[in-house]
Design an enzyme around this catalytic site. Sequence first.
Site, PDB file in Angstrom:
ATOM      1  N   HIS A 185     -11.180  -5.208   9.549  1.00  0.00           N
ATOM      2  CA  HIS A 185     -11.611  -4.977   8.171  1.00  0.00           C
ATOM      3  C   HIS A 185     -12.906  -4.193   8.064  1.00  0.00           C
ATOM      4  O   HIS A 185     -13.541  -4.212   7.016  1.00  0.00           O
ATOM      5  CB  HIS A 185     -11.843  -6.316   7.453  1.00  0.00           C
ATOM      6  CG  HIS A 185     -10.616  -7.090   7.141  1.00  0.00           C
ATOM      7  ND1 HIS A 185      -9.842  -7.673   8.094  1.00  0.00           N
ATOM      8  CD2 HIS A 185     -10.014  -7.386   5.958  1.00  0.00           C
ATOM      9  CE1 HIS A 185      -8.825  -8.310   7.519  1.00  0.00           C
ATOM     10  NE2 HIS A 185      -8.904  -8.147   6.237  1.00  0.00           N
ATOM     11  N   GLU A 234       0.808  -1.227   0.000  1.00  0.00           N
ATOM     12  CA  GLU A 234       0.000   0.000   0.000  1.00  0.00           C
ATOM     13  C   GLU A 234       0.836   1.270   0.000  1.00  0.00           C
ATOM     14  O   GLU A 234       0.423   2.286  -0.573  1.00  0.00           O
ATOM     15  CB  GLU A 234      -0.974  -0.002   1.186  1.00  0.00           C
ATOM     16  CG  GLU A 234      -2.201  -0.896   0.993  1.00  0.00           C
ATOM     17  CD  GLU A 234      -1.962  -2.368   1.235  1.00  0.00           C
ATOM     18  OE1 GLU A 234      -0.820  -2.744   1.610  1.00  0.00           O
ATOM     19  OE2 GLU A 234      -2.896  -3.174   1.055  1.00  0.00           O
TER      20      GLU A 234
HETATM   21  C1  LIG Z   1      -2.180  -4.700   4.196  1.00  0.00           C
HETATM   22  C2  LIG Z   1      -3.226  -5.519   3.521  1.00  0.00           C
HETATM   23  N1  LIG Z   1      -3.461  -5.324   2.219  1.00  0.00           N
HETATM   24  C3  LIG Z   1      -4.398  -6.050   1.591  1.00  0.00           C
HETATM   25  C4  LIG Z   1      -5.121  -6.995   2.247  1.00  0.00           C
HETATM   26  C5  LIG Z   1      -6.199  -7.801   1.521  1.00  0.00           C
HETATM   27  N2  LIG Z   1      -5.757  -9.185   1.389  1.00  0.00           N
HETATM   28  C6  LIG Z   1      -6.126 -10.128   2.275  1.00  0.00           C
HETATM   29  S1  LIG Z   1      -5.386 -11.589   1.977  1.00  0.00           S
HETATM   30  C7  LIG Z   1      -4.569 -10.986   0.638  1.00  0.00           C
HETATM   31  C8  LIG Z   1      -3.655 -11.867  -0.146  1.00  0.00           C
HETATM   32  C9  LIG Z   1      -2.481 -12.306   0.669  1.00  0.00           C
HETATM   33  O1  LIG Z   1      -1.692 -13.177  -0.051  1.00  0.00           O
HETATM   34  P1  LIG Z   1      -0.579 -14.067   0.625  1.00  0.00           P
HETATM   35  O2  LIG Z   1       0.239 -13.220   1.544  1.00  0.00           O
HETATM   36  O3  LIG Z   1       0.125 -14.780  -0.434  1.00  0.00           O
HETATM   37  O4  LIG Z   1      -1.369 -15.068   1.572  1.00  0.00           O
HETATM   38  P2  LIG Z   1      -2.401 -16.228   1.188  1.00  0.00           P
HETATM   39  O5  LIG Z   1      -3.768 -15.605   1.212  1.00  0.00           O
HETATM   40  O6  LIG Z   1      -2.024 -16.749  -0.151  1.00  0.00           O
HETATM   41  O7  LIG Z   1      -2.271 -17.227   2.271  1.00  0.00           O
HETATM   42  C10 LIG Z   1      -4.889  -9.650   0.433  1.00  0.00           C
HETATM   43  C11 LIG Z   1      -4.372  -8.808  -0.650  1.00  0.00           C
HETATM   44  C12 LIG Z   1      -4.853  -7.158   3.619  1.00  0.00           C
HETATM   45  N3  LIG Z   1      -5.539  -8.040   4.359  1.00  0.00           N
HETATM   46  N4  LIG Z   1      -3.896  -6.428   4.220  1.00  0.00           N
END
Ligand SMILES: Cc1ncc(C[n+]2csc(CCOP(=O)(O)OP(=O)(O)O)c2C)c(N)n1
Lengths: 326, 326, 328, 328
Positions: free
Chosen positions: D131, D62
């Site tokens: 959230h 972000e």
């Molecule tokens: C700072 C932040 N940005 C965006 C999000 C929205 N979001 C939730 S899970 C996710 C994907 C995360 O991917 P990864 O770290 O690979 O974990 P996975 O879900 O694959 O276990 C996003 C973008 C968030 N929760 N926190």
Amino acid sequence: MSQIAKEIGRDTLLDIYTRTMKVNRTDEKFRELLMGGKVAVMYYCVRGQELVSAAAMAALEKDDYVVCTYRGQGEQTAKGIPMEKWWGECLGKATGTCKGKGGTMHITDPETGIMVTTGVVGSGLPIANGLAMASQNNGDGRVTLVSFGDGAANIGGFHEAMNMAQLYKLPVVFLCQNNRYGEHTAYADHTDSPNIATRAAGYGMPGVTVDGNDVHQIYPAVKEAVDRARRGEGPTLVEAMCYRMMGHFFGSDFSYMPPEHIAEMKAEDPLPKLRKVMLEHQFTEEELDAIVADIDGQINAAVEHALAAPLPDVGEIYKDVLEETV
Amino acid sequence: MSQIAKEIGRDTLLDIYTRTMKVNRTDEKFRELLMGGKVAVMYYCVRGQELVSAAAMAALEKDDYVVCTYRGQGEQTAKGIPMEKWWGECLGKATGTCKGKGGTMHITDPETGIMVTTGVVGSGLPIANGLAMASQNNGDGRVTLVSFGDGAANIGGFHEAMNMAQLYKLPVVFLCQNNRYGEHTAYADHTDSPNIATRAAGYGMPGVTVDGNDVHQIYPAVKEAVDRARRGEGPTLVEAMCYRMMGHFFGSDFSYMPPEHIAEMKAEDPLPKLRKVMLEHQFTEEELDAIVADIDGQINAAVEHALAAPLPDVGEIYKDVLEETV
Amino acid sequence: MAQITMTQALNLAIDEAMADDPGVFCLGEDVSAKQGGGVFKVTQGLTEKYGEHRIRATPISETAIIGAAVGAALAGQRPIAEIMLMNFVGVCMDQIVNHAAKLRFMSGGQTPCPIVIRTTTGVGVGFGGQHSDMLEAWFAHVAGIHVVTPSNPADARGLMRASIDANDPVIFIENILCYGLKAEDPGPGYRVPLGKAAIAREGSDISIITYGRTVMDALAVADDLAKEGISVEVIDLRTIAPYDEATVLASVRKTGRALTLHEAVRPFGTGAEIAANIQEKCWDSLKGPVRRIGGTFSAVPFASHLEQAWIPQKSDIVAQIKASVGKH
Amino acid sequence: MAQITMTQALNLAIDEAMADDPGVFCLGEDVSAKQGGGVFKVTQGLTEKYGEHRIRATPISETAIIGAAVGAALAGQRPIAEIMLMNFVGVCMDQIVNHAAKLRFMSGGQTPCPIVIRTTTGVGVGFGGQHSDMLEAWFAHVAGIHVVTPSNPADARGLMRASIDANDPVIFIENILCYGLKAEDPGPGYRVPLGKAAIAREGSDISIITYGRTVMDALAVADDLAKEGISVEVIDLRTIAPYDEATVLASVRKTGRALTLHEAVRPFGTGAEIAANIQEKCWDSLKGPVRRIGGTFSAVPFASHLEQAWIPQKSDIVAQIKASVGKH
Ligand SMILES: Cc1ncc(C[n+]2csc(CCOP(=O)(O)OP(=O)(O)O)c2C)c(N)n1
Ligand SMILES: Cc1ncc(C[n+]2csc(CCOP(=O)(O)OP(=O)(O)O)c2C)c(N)n1
Ligand SMILES: [Mg+2]
Ligand SMILES: [Mg+2]
């Protein structure tokens, strides 16, 4: 079988298998409940990543600390949160670990070392450092393991935490579950890094990429990182390659995942692979099935308990905000 | 003389020398004014880092963008901000680049490409990406260079910006001026990284560490990075090793800098080294002195102008907050 | 009794808490002996006494700093984390707001998060737009955190000690311009309870509700106006949030008039909550509307005379009071 | 005229602006076609039209997202940056507040920063404590930025277009629960000027000042109370800051009573500023104190019935109105 393989004893294999199946059966059960409409909550499936969590938890001691994410069912159940409390929380009941106030994305159970489950990507790593710092300060010998995704490796907190952990030689293990996706974004669309573990060198930290679907790779890698941390030699970044076999959360669209990728995933499914290893180690089909049956029994009982459990009192919205000083 | 050295032409050397001395004489003048009590503002000395800034600005085209920090005098004057406007801003006058509202830590002069000077450590890198993204979007062929310190390399924004720049192959050059200190903290006390450039590999980006006190190393390194960016091949991290020969800001304590370190710094002073190179390239003592004398004349005139210039109107505190739509 | 500066007062409170409880430790940029004990010298001398594990100089990594404090607190320690200047909370609000402030609630009470986040700021030092903001309103709007600021050395000592004792996160705001203030040392063990305002001066015509550096301005104005027969009550909130409503409302019920005053910009500032609450709860006692004074609604400018003009002016305080009490 | 959802309204406004001005582009997590056009589908179909350079899917970064938007804006472009959920501003407040909002001022007017930061949030979806927050008060307290939120599809289209036109940064808050609302499409080129409130319903007994999802609650309550003979005026601010003071004050001068209503927690919320301002400027017209309703002062809980109880209740709106107008 690889060199390392011989080093995993039968007891440990059994332990890992049991934890893996606990994670898997919990996941299956949750999807079944959601699919049947019995329950309507956010749930982040862990299908495909069971072994990574199970092996990592098996590498820890009971008192060790864990920090995980919304996709933390694996760590949570494999570390040993009592099932009734876990299901209670997921179903928003008064009997849950957090009285229903945290929910699926925020499971906390200090008794089993699940200290924080965060919903903010990458926010767990800095907190894990703090837990490890406390252990370093008070010499309690604990290790902290923090699990996060490949997508989380691109956020600032990852970087700051890695650098600080190495600077202070904190007893922490950074476990990146590289499941190839961050929400809808494929790995190659979020970074040009050859892999995440490479980044460790930039902090002077050891980093290793292993196959998270192969118990002979994932368990020894985490175990060595945990032992190193406990010996006071500092942190390690362990990147476990795995697949997120479902959409980002239950019910979410996953049309963006190409069919080739899905085929690749299926071929690497950790569960049949692990079963094969178990059979090679003279565990019988019957033994293995009995373990699963036992787990299913426990899960079903826990779900029943949670479904029947009372809702938290509405007054809970005013409680636990600040310490109540009466 | 090294291999690369032959590649720096006499014109370029002269250009670099002139810019270097402009930075150095501006720094000396500022300290003289502060010491004499004529002026009382925050000023971040650049003694010891003049060559890095000068060589980097010489490697850019006039239209290229620059993002720098509170310690940005070098980039600002070497890129060519008119001296009267620069001094006007530093002295809080209406004639300053920002009408006296930005000040020493926030010099902006879009005409010469100084787009942002930030006071928040590490915040310039993500913004530099944006400038470069605009150039990539509209095909204007510009390159953006962002300068920051070794300390800044530990903040999240550094990491996020590096990863994003490489992912999109943005035309940006990351110039880390590793002056061995972040405020009072020595390099070894803020990271275990062998050096900052190593981190580039973790993003799939080229990274190089060069001696910032040696014109034959710093100029070709930045030039190549700029050319690469302009060719559309993406970003480069250039780490210039140098020394901050004064305290963090003018007048601040620097008792924490050990004497050995101060001796080491003095031996590596870029100014005598550069002068030696100039003499080796058949520039005469007289020519070099005349350049400095000319610069001094310009600086003195600019300072006089700024000292005599009017203060901004008090009503300025209400202006430029949002667009005035009358 | 000895005179101490606010810097010394803070140092003494921290020193004392560290001596009493091995779980108290400090972390932040430049805080250890190697760096001279912090750029404002608040942690000077503590490394020598308690070692580098308890006075941890950190990289420039505010997210990692607060994250580490949060984690250590969950493990039962009492970290004191420093964010060098308040504007830099911009890079670590997530750790403070989404984590420190919420973990007690989200865990159903299992994991309180007792951390003190020390930070400094203030207008009038020539630091310009990115180093001078008062952002207490952001934190006041968040459940699960105390927002505290001392206006004098004795309160600094007492509030710091109480903040370290507290079993919840505290944002502890130090005004740069107050570090040098001198006053009598309240002595060892001194505590000023969180959530208790001080009546810095009693009066009967109007209540000024303020905190931090502007308490001095309010007192100075009160002195001047006393000569004109206007009696001003000055309330120093000390804890900005959750604040001492009882003291504020009692004062306004007595005086019938109120003025809120802070250095932070006026729109959507803390004065708005206090004014809104007063008019709601003291409607029948009020002789006129609650008035508010705050900093100019812009970034803090660099040029010294602009910066001075930006700050709430004593002349404006006087004018507002006179308009309120009806004496022009 | 066609009916459109709020999601479509936003998509249409962005599409139109991108067609009109090649400098408009989008960036954010999952926004491009490869990811299905955003997790809430607002940017669906735009990659196909404008290509991947103008619909940039980003890493989860972000700070880099907002920083890139700021830089591109300084270079003359008009970026639309998405922060997937509002709580995540916690990791990038520095870029928004210390940079985007201040660069016009600190540069003496040389570098305006025209960016739109789209973000979504809302209580009632079961997303829990990290959230669901409404953090508009943080931004309202910062000079140099507009804070905007639509309550219906037509306004969404018009406000988005006006936000992209604006020569300053805009925080554009979308309430998750409003995405599915359907209403008549106001058509191409439609703009709702920033800083102009709408009188969503006229009335004479009390003014409710609200915005976003709670506009619907206010309207529903107004309908019910009309049957009891209480005439409620509902003001939809649309721009939360700087807000349309003239419309608000005129309404309260007419009705003599006011109630602020928002989903964000009440203490130090935007309602405080509005209430404080009303009592100051409309003192003589007010028949009683300005009242305020907001979310419960805690993190948003997970369990569905707790989450529902956390939200401002219609019964509470009714009770406050009745208490205010004196009919119980
Ligand atoms: C700072 C932040 N940005 C965006 C999000 C929205 N979001 C939730 S899970 C996710 C994907 C995360 O991917 P990864 O770290 O690979 O974990 P996975 O879900 O694959 O276990 C996003 C973008 C968030 N929760 N926190
Ligand atoms: C986010 C943030 N944290 C802390 C500071 C305070 N601070 C200002 S300069 C500085 C040191 C920066 O060191 P480095 O990046 O090496 O740059 P140098 O000053 O050596 O040029 C610090 C800690 C800041 N401005 N921003
Ligand atoms: Mg992933
Ligand atoms: Mg440095």
